[in-house]
Design a protein around this motif. Structure first.
Motif, PDB file in Angstrom:
ATOM      1  N   ARG A  77     -14.148 -28.654 -10.262  1.00  0.00           N
ATOM      2  CA  ARG A  77     -15.234 -28.737 -11.474  1.00  0.00           C
ATOM      3  C   ARG A  77     -15.164 -30.242 -11.724  1.00  0.00           C
ATOM      4  NH1 ARG A  77     -15.055 -23.822  -9.607  1.00  0.00           N
ATOM      5  NH2 ARG A  77     -14.926 -22.052 -11.061  1.00  0.00           N
ATOM      6  N   THR A 124     -19.089 -24.665 -16.790  1.00  0.00           N
ATOM      7  CA  THR A 124     -17.787 -24.100 -15.952  1.00  0.00           C
ATOM      8  C   THR A 124     -16.630 -24.240 -16.466  1.00  0.00           C
ATOM      9  OG1 THR A 124     -19.393 -24.007 -14.087  1.00  0.00           O
ATOM     10  CG2 THR A 124     -17.072 -23.358 -13.789  1.00  0.00           C
ATOM     11  N   SER A 329     -23.213 -18.409 -16.134  1.00  0.00           N
ATOM     12  CA  SER A 329     -21.706 -18.523 -15.749  1.00  0.00           C
ATOM     13  C   SER A 329     -20.938 -17.386 -15.909  1.00  0.00           C
ATOM     14  CB  SER A 329     -21.263 -19.684 -16.516  1.00  0.00           C
ATOM     15  OG  SER A 329     -19.885 -20.113 -16.354  1.00  0.00           O
ATOM     16  N   ARG A 337     -18.431 -19.302  -9.272  1.00  0.00           N
ATOM     17  CA  ARG A 337     -18.858 -19.437 -10.518  1.00  0.00           C
ATOM     18  C   ARG A 337     -19.661 -20.902 -10.683  1.00  0.00           C
ATOM     19  NH1 ARG A 337     -14.822 -17.873 -13.768  1.00  0.00           N
ATOM     20  NH2 ARG A 337     -15.530 -15.936 -13.653  1.00  0.00           N
ATOM     21  N   SER A 338     -19.059 -21.995 -10.068  1.00  0.00           N
ATOM     22  CA  SER A 338     -19.548 -23.356 -10.143  1.00  0.00           C
ATOM     23  C   SER A 338     -20.917 -23.396  -9.465  1.00  0.00           C
ATOM     24  CB  SER A 338     -18.657 -24.189  -9.492  1.00  0.00           C
ATOM     25  OG  SER A 338     -19.350 -25.574  -9.374  1.00  0.00           O
ATOM     26  N   THR A 341     -23.303 -21.632 -11.631  1.00  0.00           N
ATOM     27  CA  THR A 341     -23.740 -22.571 -12.985  1.00  0.00           C
ATOM     28  C   THR A 341     -24.556 -23.726 -12.794  1.00  0.00           C
ATOM     29  OG1 THR A 341     -21.859 -21.379 -13.703  1.00  0.00           O
ATOM     30  CG2 THR A 341     -22.363 -23.069 -14.915  1.00  0.00           C
TER      31      THR A 341
END
Length: 404
Positions: A77, A124, A329, A337-338, A341
Motif C-alpha cells: 500500500r 486501505t 474496503s 482489498r487494495s 478500494t
C-alpha cells in the motif's frame, strides 16, 4: 516511535496526500476557462474542449484505479501511496507549460492516472492498521481534511494565473515525499505477503462468484450521486445559472460544494460511529441529496448568495465519500482489498463520463433542467439499490482472505 503515534502519523500522511489529490483533481475545473482561452479557444469550441479534457482525466483515473489497486495488493500500500503522488504531481507541473490542446489532453490523462491511487492506498492502510471499532474516525479525518484541497484550489485559482495554480499543486505533492519515512506497511498486508498460497491482486476473483459480482457492483453504485452532483450540478453550475437567471462563478460553486463535502464527511463519520452503522447514514444522505436536487432545479433560486448556499448543501448531502470508500474496503479480504478500494472510487469517478454524456445527450430534447433531473434520479435510485444490498460492515474483522 510507539504504535499509536505511528498510526497518527500515517493518518496525517494519508490526509495530506488526499488534500493534494483533491486539489489536483479539481484544479482543472477551476482554471479550465482561463487556460483554454489562453490556448486560443472560445465559444462552443471552448465548451467542447472542457468536456473532452475532463473526460480524459476521469478516464485516466478509471484505468489508474485498476493499475494502482492491483499494485497495492501485489507490492504494498505504501508504494502506491507515494508512487501515485509522484505521478500526479509531475503531471500537474507539466500542465502549467502546455501550449497545445494535445499536450493539455496528454497531461490531464496522466494526472488522472496518478490521482487514481492515493485515496485507495490511504484508506486501505488506515482501515487495516486502526482498531476495527475506531477505524471510521481515521477514514473520516482523511476525507474531511482532503476535501478542503478543493477550497484551496479555488482560492489559489482566483488569486493567481492558471499556470501558477498548477505549479502550486505539483509542488505541494512533491513536498509530501518528505513524509515518506513516516509511513509503514499494514500488519495485515505483511501477513498476507508471507502467505504464498493466497493470490494477491487478482481482479478476476471479484467476478468469481455471483455474490462477489453483486457486492462489487453495489459498492460502485453507492457512489454515483456524489459524482453526478460534482460532475454535472457543480462543474456545469454556470450553465444552470444562465437558465435560472443567476450569474454563477464555477470556482465559487466548486469551493462551496467542497466546503459542504468536508462538513458532510465530518458529520457522516461521527454519525456512523455513534449509530455503529454505515448503511443508515448513507441512506439518510441519499434522501437529503434527492430533496436538494429538486430544490436546485425547481425552487427558483433568487440570487448568487442562495445559489452558493445550495451548492454548499449539495456538497454536505453527498459528503458520504469517506463512508462509501470505507464500506467498499470492508467488503473484501486483505489479498484483494487494495484492488477494491482503488477501483471502486475510480470507477465512480470514471462514471462521470457516461453520466455527463447522458446528460449532454438529453439536453437538446428535454432541456438542461429535466436532463439533470432524469440523470440525477437514476443515479440516486441505483445508489439506494447498492446500499440496501451490501452488508453492514461497521467493526467487521478485516483480517481474512478471498479464496478463488
Amino acid at each position: 516511535m510507539e504504535k499509536k503515534n505511528r498510526v497518527y502519523l500515517l493518518i496525517m500522511v494519508a490526509a495530506l496526500g488526499y488534500f493534494v489529490d483533491i486539489y489536483d483533481l479539481i484544479v482543472f475545473n477551476v482554471v479550465k476557462n482561463e487556460s483554454l482561452q489562453a490556448l486560443g479557444f472560445t465559444g462552443d469550441e471552448l465548451k467542447n474542449n472542457e468536456i473532452y479534457l475532463f473526460n480524459l482525466q476521469m478516464t485516466g483515473m478509471l484505468i489508474g484505479g485498476i493499475l494502482w489497486g492491483i499494485l497495492g495488493d501485489k507490492k504494498g500500500r505504501v508504494s502506491v501511496l507515494f508512487g501515485s503522488i509522484v505521478l500526479y504531481s509531475v503531471a500537474n507541473l507539466a500542465n502549467a507549460f502546455v501550449t497545445t490542446i494535445d499536450q493539455y489532453a496528454f497531461w490531464r490523462f496522466v494526472a488522472g492516472l496518478g490521482l487514481a491511487g492515493e485515496l485507495g492506498a490511504g484508506i486501505t492502510l488506515v482501515s487495516e492498521t486502526m482498531e476495527k471499532e475506531k477505524r471510521g474516525y481515521g477514514t473520516m479525518i482523511i476525507v474531511t481534511f482532503g476535501a478542503l484541497g478543493a477550497v484551496v484550489a479555488s482560492l489559489v485559482g482566483k488569486a493567481f494565473s492558471w499556470q501558477t495554480t498548477y505549479i502550486v499543486g505539483g509542488c505541494m505533492g512533491l513536498a509530501l515525499l518528505l513524509l515518506r519515512a513516516g509511513a509503514f506497511e499494514s500488519g495485515m498486508y505483511e501477513q498476507a505477503k508471507q502467505n504464498k498460497d493466497v493470490k494477491k491482486g487478482n481482479l478476476l476473483s471479484l467476478f468469481s462468484t455471483r455474490s462477489n459480482v453483486l457486492k462489487y457492483l453495489s459498492c460502485i453504485l453507492i457512489g454515483l450521486p456524489i459524482w453526478f452532483v460534482i460532475g454535472v450540478l457543480i462543474n456545469l453550475s454556470n450553465r444552470f445559472g444562465e437558465v435560472i437567471g443567476v450569474r454563477v462563478d464555477v470556482a465559487d460553486s466548486v469551493m462551496y460544494a467542497y466546503l459542504g463535502l468536508s462538513f458532510g464527511d465530518l458529520l457522516s463519520g461521527i454519525f456512523s460511529q455513534w449509530l455503529k452503522s454505515r448503511k443508515k447514514v448513507v441512506i439518510a444522505y441519499l434522501v437529503f441529496t434527492l430533496v436538494l436536487l429538486f430544490i436546485y432545479l425547481f425552487a427558483g433560486i433568487p440570487d448568487n448568495f442562495y445559489f452558493n448556499f445550495i451548492c454548499f448543501l449539495l456538497g454536505a448531502a453527498t459528503g458520504y465519500w469517506a463512508l462509501f470508500v470505507t464500506i467498499a474496503s470492508e467488503q473484501f479480504g486483505t489479498n484483494i482489498r487494495s484492488t477494491v478500494t482503488n477501483t471502486v472510487p475510480n470507477f465512480v469517478r470514471g462514471a462521470v463520463v457516461p453520466i455527463t454524456l447522458s446528460f449532454k445527450t438529453l439536453v437538446p430534447s428535454v432541456g438542461i433542467i429535466y436532463a439533470a433531473l432524469i440523470v440525477g434520479t437514476v443515479c440516486i435510485v441505483l445508489a439506494f439499490a447498492g446500499i440496501l444490498y451490501v452488508q453492514e460492515s461497521f467493526s467487521k474483522d478485516l483480517n481474512y482472505y478471498e479464496l478463488d
